[in-house]
Design a protein around this motif. Sequence first.
Motif, short mmCIF file in Angstrom:
data_model
loop_
_atom_site.label_atom_id
_atom_site.label_comp_id
_atom_site.label_asym_id
_atom_site.label_seq_id
_atom_site.Cartn_x
_atom_site.Cartn_y
_atom_site.Cartn_z
N LEU A 88 0.84 -1.12 0.11
CA LEU A 88 0.01 0.00 -0.08
C LEU A 88 0.97 1.20 0.05
CD1 LEU A 88 -2.75 1.61 0.33
CD2 LEU A 88 -2.68 0.91 2.86
N LEU A 89 1.96 1.27 0.85
CA LEU A 89 2.76 2.51 1.01
C LEU A 89 3.63 2.64 -0.32
CD1 LEU A 89 4.26 2.14 4.52
CD2 LEU A 89 2.66 3.79 3.88
N HIS A 90 3.85 1.42 -0.87
CA HIS A 90 4.54 1.45 -2.26
C HIS A 90 3.81 2.19 -3.15
CE1 HIS A 90 7.09 0.56 -5.77
NE2 HIS A 90 6.00 -0.17 -6.19
N GLU A 91 2.42 1.59 -3.32
CA GLU A 91 1.57 2.35 -4.39
C GLU A 91 1.26 3.97 -3.87
OE1 GLU A 91 -2.17 0.16 -5.05
OE2 GLU A 91 -3.19 1.88 -4.65
N GLU A 92 1.34 4.34 -2.57
CA GLU A 92 1.34 5.84 -2.21
C GLU A 92 2.72 6.34 -2.52
OE1 GLU A 92 -1.05 7.63 -1.61
OE2 GLU A 92 -2.67 5.90 -1.88
N GLY A 93 3.75 5.91 -3.22
CA GLY A 93 5.09 6.43 -3.29
C GLY A 93 5.96 6.31 -2.08
N VAL A 94 5.68 5.43 -1.40
CA VAL A 94 6.85 5.31 -0.38
C VAL A 94 7.66 3.88 -0.55
CG1 VAL A 94 6.92 5.26 2.38
CG2 VAL A 94 5.36 6.60 1.20
N GLY A 95 8.86 4.16 -0.43
CA GLY A 95 9.67 2.92 -0.46
C GLY A 95 10.13 2.09 0.73
N ALA A 96 11.07 1.52 1.02
CA ALA A 96 11.19 0.77 2.09
C ALA A 96 12.68 0.92 2.92
CB ALA A 96 10.97 -0.84 2.04
N GLU A 97 12.88 0.96 4.05
CA GLU A 97 14.04 1.06 4.96
C GLU A 97 14.04 -0.41 5.57
OE1 GLU A 97 16.60 1.73 8.38
OE2 GLU A 97 14.41 1.05 8.41
N VAL A 98 14.85 -1.11 5.17
CA VAL A 98 15.03 -2.60 5.78
C VAL A 98 16.28 -2.71 6.64
CG1 VAL A 98 13.81 -3.60 3.88
CG2 VAL A 98 16.05 -3.42 3.67
N ALA A 99 16.29 -3.85 7.62
CA ALA A 99 17.38 -3.87 8.41
C ALA A 99 17.58 -5.24 8.89
CB ALA A 99 17.02 -3.08 9.95
N SER A 100 17.24 -6.29 8.14
CA SER A 100 17.41 -7.56 8.23
C SER A 100 17.05 -8.25 6.96
CB SER A 100 16.70 -8.19 9.39
OG SER A 100 15.18 -8.14 9.06
N PRO A 101 17.49 -9.61 6.86
CA PRO A 101 17.11 -10.36 5.58
C PRO A 101 15.66 -10.53 5.62
CG PRO A 101 19.16 -11.35 6.54
CD PRO A 101 18.47 -10.32 7.55
N GLY A 102 15.19 -10.79 6.75
CA GLY A 102 13.54 -10.75 6.93
C GLY A 102 12.84 -9.43 6.11
N GLU A 103 13.29 -8.50 6.73
CA GLU A 103 12.74 -7.09 6.31
C GLU A 103 12.91 -7.00 4.67
OE1 GLU A 103 12.48 -4.73 10.37
OE2 GLU A 103 13.72 -3.82 8.80
N LEU A 104 14.11 -7.38 4.33
CA LEU A 104 14.29 -7.28 3.15
C LEU A 104 13.57 -8.19 2.05
CD1 LEU A 104 15.85 -6.31 0.33
CD2 LEU A 104 17.59 -7.63 0.87
N ALA A 105 13.29 -9.51 2.55
CA ALA A 105 12.37 -10.38 1.75
C ALA A 105 11.01 -9.58 1.94
CB ALA A 105 12.43 -11.47 2.69
N LEU A 106 10.64 -9.22 2.96
CA LEU A 106 8.99 -8.63 3.04
C LEU A 106 8.82 -7.42 1.91
CD1 LEU A 106 8.38 -8.38 6.74
CD2 LEU A 106 7.94 -10.01 5.55
N ALA A 107 9.83 -6.70 2.01
CA ALA A 107 9.85 -5.52 0.97
C ALA A 107 9.89 -6.03 -0.48
CB ALA A 107 11.06 -4.41 1.11
N ARG A 108 10.72 -6.96 -0.73
CA ARG A 108 10.52 -7.53 -2.03
C ARG A 108 9.50 -8.28 -2.55
NH1 ARG A 108 16.12 -10.66 -3.42
NH2 ARG A 108 15.44 -10.28 -5.51
N ALA A 109 8.78 -9.09 -1.35
CA ALA A 109 7.45 -9.65 -1.57
C ALA A 109 6.43 -8.48 -1.80
CB ALA A 109 7.17 -10.59 -0.43
N ALA A 110 6.62 -7.52 -1.33
CA ALA A 110 5.63 -6.44 -1.77
C ALA A 110 5.71 -5.65 -2.89
CB ALA A 110 5.87 -5.33 -0.29
N GLY A 111 6.98 -6.06 -3.52
CA GLY A 111 7.23 -5.49 -4.71
C GLY A 111 7.79 -4.07 -4.81
N VAL A 112 8.29 -3.80 -3.67
CA VAL A 112 9.27 -2.33 -3.60
C VAL A 112 10.65 -2.53 -4.43
CG1 VAL A 112 10.39 -0.77 -1.98
CG2 VAL A 112 8.46 -2.33 -1.28
N PRO A 113 10.96 -1.67 -5.52
CA PRO A 113 11.95 -2.06 -6.18
C PRO A 113 13.43 -1.78 -5.37
CG PRO A 113 10.92 -0.41 -7.00
CD PRO A 113 9.98 -0.64 -5.90
#
Length: 462
Positions: A88-113
């Motif tokens: 939802l945030l990605h669709e609203e123009g907000v990307g992702a700050e990640v701090a672990s392999p799990g969080e990176l996987a979540l961002a990628r699963a959400a389609g955040v480039p």
Amino acid sequence: MGEGTGRSGDVGGTEEQRAARRDEAVRAAVEQGLLGPDTPIVGLLDVAGIRESAAALRSAFDAVTPPGTPVLHAFAVKATPLVPVLRLLHEEGVGAEVASPGELALARAAGVPPERTVLDSPAKTPGELREALALGIAVNADNPQELARIDALMAGRTSGSPLGIRVNPQVGGGSIEALSTAAATSKFGVALRDEGAREWVVRAYLDRPWLTRLHAHTGSQGIPLTLMAEGVAETYALAEEINERAGRRQVDTLDIGGGLPVNFSSDETTPTHAEYARALRDAVPGLFDGRYGLVTEFGRSLLAKHGTVVARVEYAKSAGGRPVAVTHAGVQVATRTVYAPGAWPLRIAAYDGKGLPKAGAEVVQDVAGPACFAGDLLATGRALPLLEQGDYAAALDTGAYYFAHHYAYNSLARPGVYGFVTGGPEGVGFATVREPQAVEEIVAEAGGAHVDALTSARREAR
Ligand SMILES: *Cc1c(COP(=O)(O)O)cnc(C)c1O
């Protein structure tokens, strides 16, 4: 409504609408059976509210930067690590700050480039760094040892990853020690005021033309805006120094972190992202004259106000003359509040068995959770309409760092999380964000597939 819900007269239209949507959602959750005797706890997320906050964040920085300034708002995934929220945030123009392999996987699963993702953790392994550089994700090195690892990965290669160093401007801590990242001895980044540190950072940039960013995050909740602005000003001054000594605009982007505090005492959004952006522009005008791109990493301020955890009152009792409502929301969904109630008080709203706001005289009472220790209390000595068996208690402003951060004490199940949209033809619509955890999953996660592991190990060792 009672004082406990914070429904005071000074809230603006948007805030009143948000509170009204919340009431509608609680009622609909009961009516539609999301919440009831057999599903005594849910997390609810206000989709419209999340969209509003994302839009307000974007316009706050648009208003203080010249047109065309590159600004990446990267949501701190740790605040609400739920894939549909990141989407939802990605669709609203907000990307992702990640701090672990799990969080990176979540961002990628959400389609955040990758180009909208930033990796910041303090303990990145060589494998994580290699993956981030291969993907082209921005990385902020935390310390000299990490920079040496990046050096090795960069040897003879180029990477699409924008790279920087995290500094701790050591401007001081706030009211919550555990969340103060800019105290003198904070564990994050290069401590800028330590002897020789500033010179080391400048040399690191001069020796590495590929270091183009500078990062600081001066804390979360409990840090006054002036202190946050001071941290950004220190970081900007360092960027200017590096660029001057490099004789070129080597540092082209400042990552100013997140940390905007949230008002947990009423429905009012204060401070706003717009106020913070203006405070920054006033304190550090050079950062907003178009020479620098910006990255922000807000978490709590984007999501907190849009989440509500609602729990059924299983029993209403009295102890030592004080009424105690025993609910299904406690330490498993509100860990910080239960363990540190002074730092993390939550507003509680009372609803009746139909999910309607409870009226009636306020009574001083405790709102307890389901866990087996005496301190499992969401609120103590709180004045609220008397909670009775079959009523519902809602913990407000829990969209960040609460129900998405399950703590598995007593093997209590993770509640289901549902996004809601009001105003549709059929009333409130719910979408599943996260299924409630089934007891089978609890068993599986507790080693259920290895039931004989220890007994057979003992036999073999004999
Ligand atoms: C936690 C964190 C954030 C987000 O902080 P909030 O207080 O939720 O805005 C941003 N950046 C970094 C590096 C963090 O550790």
